[in-house]
Write an enzyme that holds these catalytic residues in place. Structure first.
Site, mmCIF file in Angstrom:
data_model
loop_
_atom_site.group_PDB
_atom_site.id
_atom_site.type_symbol
_atom_site.label_atom_id
_atom_site.label_comp_id
_atom_site.label_asym_id
_atom_site.label_seq_id
_atom_site.Cartn_x
_atom_site.Cartn_y
_atom_site.Cartn_z
ATOM 1 N N HIS A 104 5.591 -5.103 -6.469
ATOM 2 C CA HIS A 104 4.660 -4.135 -5.868
ATOM 3 C C HIS A 104 3.517 -3.825 -6.832
ATOM 4 O O HIS A 104 2.343 -3.808 -6.428
ATOM 5 C CB HIS A 104 5.412 -2.855 -5.510
ATOM 6 C CG HIS A 104 4.515 -1.740 -5.063
ATOM 7 N ND1 HIS A 104 4.147 -1.562 -3.742
ATOM 8 C CD2 HIS A 104 3.897 -0.748 -5.762
ATOM 9 C CE1 HIS A 104 3.355 -0.517 -3.646
ATOM 10 N NE2 HIS A 104 3.188 -0.001 -4.857
ATOM 11 N N GLU A 105 3.851 -3.574 -8.095
ATOM 12 C CA GLU A 105 2.803 -3.290 -9.077
ATOM 13 C C GLU A 105 1.909 -4.501 -9.292
ATOM 14 O O GLU A 105 0.687 -4.371 -9.459
ATOM 15 C CB GLU A 105 3.427 -2.829 -10.395
ATOM 16 C CG GLU A 105 4.250 -1.555 -10.295
ATOM 17 C CD GLU A 105 3.493 -0.398 -9.647
ATOM 18 O OE1 GLU A 105 2.250 -0.346 -9.768
ATOM 19 O OE2 GLU A 105 4.141 0.449 -9.006
ATOM 20 N N HIS A 108 -0.767 -4.603 -6.750
ATOM 21 C CA HIS A 108 -1.982 -3.824 -7.035
ATOM 22 C C HIS A 108 -2.968 -4.647 -7.868
ATOM 23 O O HIS A 108 -4.183 -4.593 -7.646
ATOM 24 C CB HIS A 108 -1.625 -2.541 -7.774
ATOM 25 C CG HIS A 108 -1.031 -1.478 -6.903
ATOM 26 N ND1 HIS A 108 -1.629 -1.071 -5.724
ATOM 27 C CD2 HIS A 108 0.096 -0.729 -7.037
ATOM 28 C CE1 HIS A 108 -0.887 -0.121 -5.169
ATOM 29 N NE2 HIS A 108 0.165 0.097 -5.942
#
Length: 233
Positions: A104-105, A108
């Protein structure tokens, strides 16, 4: 004042309290979900840091560092430093939950690299949001003291910047999770029976942003009800 009856503020009870309860439940849910799937280790033995690196490489990103930081669920991507910071419980772990969070990070970082507009808008309004949060309450109080509707409305507008930030944040976070889950499937980071566990972890995390938006909207509506109808003398 409208909204108060015999000294009782019904707006807080009706509007804000249910959203706070939702936020508390969402936070408990993400913690319990992460804990549950942190105990399920991927059979491929890929760590969170390695999973994030895979996502970056698959998107042609080579200039983003991955670092370890203390804490639990303190994971984040810092665009200014071009670094993904993963918590102790994610960086070295091979659990399906840790892999989901790490990817998920990385999602980004991919958003910035691909020019995803909402995340750049969110980054651009952060200084305004901070200023609005600091000034909104003083201006509201000053508006009450001076009986000035203009000051009260200005204070409400500044608080509204925080709501706007939450509104933009929600699709940004959902999109990062979608990118993460797509990469997990495409790269075969997890087996098919492990993938739903990572998805549930990220879904639980997304609900915390839904709750944060609900709280902010409720507080904004409450301020409008309480102070938006005041009139200058």
């Amino acid at each position: 004042m409208f909204g108060y009856y015999y000294g009782f503020d019904w707006t807080y009870l009706v509007l804000v309290v249910p959203c706070i309860i939702l936020a508390l439940w969402a936070q408990h849910n993400v913690n319990s979900t992460f804990t549950k799937y942190s105990a399920v280790y991927s059979r491929r033995g890929i760590t969170g840091a390695q999973a994030a690196s895979i996502v970056l490489r698959r998107n042609g990103i080579t200039n983003v560092r991955i670092e370890e930081i203390p804490g639990k669920l303190t994971d984040h991507y810092e665009p200014g430093a071009n670094v993904i910071r993963l918590s102790n419980s994610v960086y070295h772990s091979t659990s399906v939950a840790s892999i989901g969070v790490a990817c998920h990070e990385a999602g980004h970082a991919v958003q910035y690299a691909k020019g995803y507009s909402p995340i750049r808008v969110r980054a651009a309004i952060i200084p305004l949001t901070r200023a609005g949060s600091a000034l909104s309450l003083p201006l509201l109080l000053l508006g009450i003291i001076l009986n000035s509707q203009n000051l009260a409305i200005f204070g409400i507008a500044l608080f509204g910047l925080s709501t706007l930030f939450q509104l933009i944040t929600l699709p940004v976070e959902i999109n990062a999770s979608r990118r993460a889950l797509a990469a997990i499937q495409d790269a075969g980071i997890l087996y098919d029976d492990e993938y739903p566990m990572a998805r549930k972890t990220l879904t639980a995390a997304a609900l915390t942003y839904v709750a944060a938006l609900a709280v902010s909207l409720a507080q904004l509506l409450r301020l409008i009800i309480l102070f938006g109808g005041r009139r200058d003398d």
